[in-house]
Design a protein around this motif. Structure first.
Motif, PDB file in Angstrom:
ATOM      1  N   GLY A  14       0.594  -1.079  -0.063  1.00  0.00           N
ATOM      2  CA  GLY A  14       0.048  -0.043   0.022  1.00  0.00           C
ATOM      3  C   GLY A  14       0.969   1.293   0.067  1.00  0.00           C
ATOM      4  N   SER A  15       2.191   1.115   0.225  1.00  0.00           N
ATOM      5  CA  SER A  15       3.173   2.450   0.451  1.00  0.00           C
ATOM      6  C   SER A  15       4.109   2.207  -0.908  1.00  0.00           C
ATOM      7  CB  SER A  15       3.805   2.420   1.558  1.00  0.00           C
ATOM      8  OG  SER A  15       2.818   2.418   2.813  1.00  0.00           O
ATOM      9  N   LEU A  16       4.882   1.231  -0.864  1.00  0.00           N
ATOM     10  CA  LEU A  16       5.673   1.078  -1.907  1.00  0.00           C
ATOM     11  C   LEU A  16       4.984   0.336  -3.290  1.00  0.00           C
ATOM     12  CD1 LEU A  16       8.487   1.291  -2.689  1.00  0.00           C
ATOM     13  CD2 LEU A  16       9.105  -0.986  -2.016  1.00  0.00           C
ATOM     14  N   PRO A  88       1.813  -3.891  -8.839  1.00  0.00           N
ATOM     15  CA  PRO A  88       2.847  -2.890  -9.765  1.00  0.00           C
ATOM     16  C   PRO A  88       3.407  -1.942  -8.498  1.00  0.00           C
ATOM     17  CG  PRO A  88       0.705  -2.099  -9.830  1.00  0.00           C
ATOM     18  CD  PRO A  88       0.702  -3.453  -9.293  1.00  0.00           C
ATOM     19  N   LEU A  89       4.579  -1.543  -8.684  1.00  0.00           N
ATOM     20  CA  LEU A  89       5.064  -0.265  -7.578  1.00  0.00           C
ATOM     21  C   LEU A  89       3.807   0.824  -7.544  1.00  0.00           C
ATOM     22  CD1 LEU A  89       8.679   0.015  -8.893  1.00  0.00           C
ATOM     23  CD2 LEU A  89       7.793  -1.174  -6.716  1.00  0.00           C
ATOM     24  N   LYS A  90       3.728   1.517  -6.781  1.00  0.00           N
ATOM     25  CA  LYS A  90       2.719   2.694  -6.508  1.00  0.00           C
ATOM     26  C   LYS A  90       3.230   3.767  -7.621  1.00  0.00           C
ATOM     27  CE  LYS A  90       0.302   3.435  -3.473  1.00  0.00           C
ATOM     28  NZ  LYS A  90      -1.023   2.998  -3.080  1.00  0.00           N
ATOM     29  N   ASP A  91       2.270   4.629  -8.199  1.00  0.00           N
ATOM     30  CA  ASP A  91       2.843   5.559  -9.256  1.00  0.00           C
ATOM     31  C   ASP A  91       3.917   6.262  -8.654  1.00  0.00           C
ATOM     32  OD1 ASP A  91       0.801   4.602 -10.891  1.00  0.00           O
ATOM     33  OD2 ASP A  91      -0.797   5.757 -10.084  1.00  0.00           O
ATOM     34  N   GLY A  92       4.876   6.497  -9.552  1.00  0.00           N
ATOM     35  CA  GLY A  92       6.042   7.324  -9.243  1.00  0.00           C
ATOM     36  C   GLY A  92       6.989   6.812  -8.514  1.00  0.00           C
ATOM     37  N   ILE A 109      13.304  -0.819   3.890  1.00  0.00           N
ATOM     38  CA  ILE A 109      11.971  -1.307   3.798  1.00  0.00           C
ATOM     39  C   ILE A 109      11.599  -1.877   5.206  1.00  0.00           C
ATOM     40  CG2 ILE A 109      10.253  -3.307   2.881  1.00  0.00           C
ATOM     41  CD1 ILE A 109      11.614  -2.883   0.207  1.00  0.00           C
ATOM     42  N   ALA A 110      10.447  -1.338   5.699  1.00  0.00           N
ATOM     43  CA  ALA A 110      10.032  -1.826   7.096  1.00  0.00           C
ATOM     44  C   ALA A 110       8.546  -2.309   6.928  1.00  0.00           C
ATOM     45  CB  ALA A 110      10.048  -0.749   8.111  1.00  0.00           C
ATOM     46  N   THR A 111       8.365  -3.857   6.870  1.00  0.00           N
ATOM     47  CA  THR A 111       7.060  -4.424   6.483  1.00  0.00           C
ATOM     48  C   THR A 111       6.576  -5.281   7.564  1.00  0.00           C
ATOM     49  OG1 THR A 111       6.045  -5.393   4.721  1.00  0.00           O
ATOM     50  CG2 THR A 111       8.349  -6.163   5.057  1.00  0.00           C
ATOM     51  N   SER A 112       5.094  -5.487   7.504  1.00  0.00           N
ATOM     52  CA  SER A 112       4.697  -6.475   8.561  1.00  0.00           C
ATOM     53  C   SER A 112       4.325  -7.748   7.424  1.00  0.00           C
ATOM     54  CB  SER A 112       3.344  -6.060   8.796  1.00  0.00           C
ATOM     55  OG  SER A 112       3.386  -4.990   9.614  1.00  0.00           O
ATOM     56  N   GLU A 168       4.089   5.679   4.757  1.00  0.00           N
ATOM     57  CA  GLU A 168       3.014   4.703   5.055  1.00  0.00           C
ATOM     58  C   GLU A 168       1.785   5.056   4.735  1.00  0.00           C
ATOM     59  OE1 GLU A 168       2.551   2.026   6.872  1.00  0.00           O
ATOM     60  OE2 GLU A 168       4.317   1.654   8.251  1.00  0.00           O
ATOM     61  N   ASP A 169       0.857   3.852   4.533  1.00  0.00           N
ATOM     62  CA  ASP A 169      -0.332   3.988   3.961  1.00  0.00           C
ATOM     63  C   ASP A 169      -1.508   3.731   5.087  1.00  0.00           C
ATOM     64  OD1 ASP A 169      -1.709   0.862   3.167  1.00  0.00           O
ATOM     65  OD2 ASP A 169       0.383   1.104   4.092  1.00  0.00           O
TER      66      ASP A 169
END
Length: 216
Positions: A14-16, A88-92, A109-112, A168-169
């Motif tokens: 949701g972020s990257l 996909p990667l987030k736009d931009g 990267i810090a992910t759950s 973060e999203d």
């Protein structure tokens, strides 16, 4: 936003990458195996938890017969193809990462999410050598909103928290970044649109597209 920033740390889903939709589908399919449906509050209850914490939550709440390790393995298998081919990667993001590298800004990267999936995503998008640190909440023991994972990534990058910017999203992630003493930019995502105003209030910045960062 980038003034004084020496490291940028991304949440993953949701972020990257644009992937939050995957997990709603997986929840439906997985619980369906046991004749169950996801309750309305499920997404919010597990938001920010580590992969292991989420599996333990499922086992307890739904009285599942499988072990936590088996639940995690099943989820990894169910998510694998979608992450490899449909996320996909987030736009931009690509352009922003290139800009950060040109400025010698360190990246993490810090992910759950699980270690298996985050490493695979990095390979698919050619990001293995872009990020100097990739860490999961399982590596530090506590999920978000605890600040542990952000502090751990900053430590690995060798950058003080005050010089880190987090993307973060979700609200628990925003709270984790702030609790770590970092600047936080909330990222717009279809999964959490109804929380946009709360995210704006909690974060230092809010973007709908990564090009906005470079545009100031």
């Amino acid at each position: 936003m980038m003034n004084g920033i020496e490291a940028v740390i991304f949440d993953l889903d949701g972020s990257l990458v644009d992937s939050m939709w995957i997990w709603k589908d997986i929840d439906i399919d997985y619980l369906g195996r046991f004749g169950l449906e996801p309750p309305p509050d499920l997404s919010r209850e597990i938001e920010g938890k580590s992969f292991s914490e989420t599996a333990a939550y499922f086992k307890e709440r739904f009285s599942l017969p499988d072990s936590v390790e088996q639940i995690k393995a099943d989820w990894n298998r169910m998510a694998w193809d979608k992450y490899m081919n449909e996320v996909p990667l987030k736009d931009g993001v690509g352009e922003y990462l290139d800009w950060c590298l040109s400025k010698n800004i360190r990246l993490g990267i810090a992910t759950s999410n699980s270690r298996e999936l985050v490493n695979s995503i990095a390979r698919v998008h050619g990001l293995e050598h872009v990020f100097q640190c990739i860490m999961t909440s399982c590596d530090v023991g506590r999920g978000k909103p605890a600040p542990d994972i952000y502090l751990a990534v900053a430590g690995q990058l060798g950058i003080p928290p005050r010089a880190c910017l987090v993307f973060e999203d979700i609200i628990p992630g925003i709270l984790a970044g702030k609790a770590a003493g970092m600047k936080v930019c909330a990222v717009e995502d279809a999964y959490s649109l109804e929380q946009a105003e709360e995210k704006k209030a909690l974060a230092d910045y809010y973007i709908s597209h990564f090009s906005e960062v470079l545009q100031g």
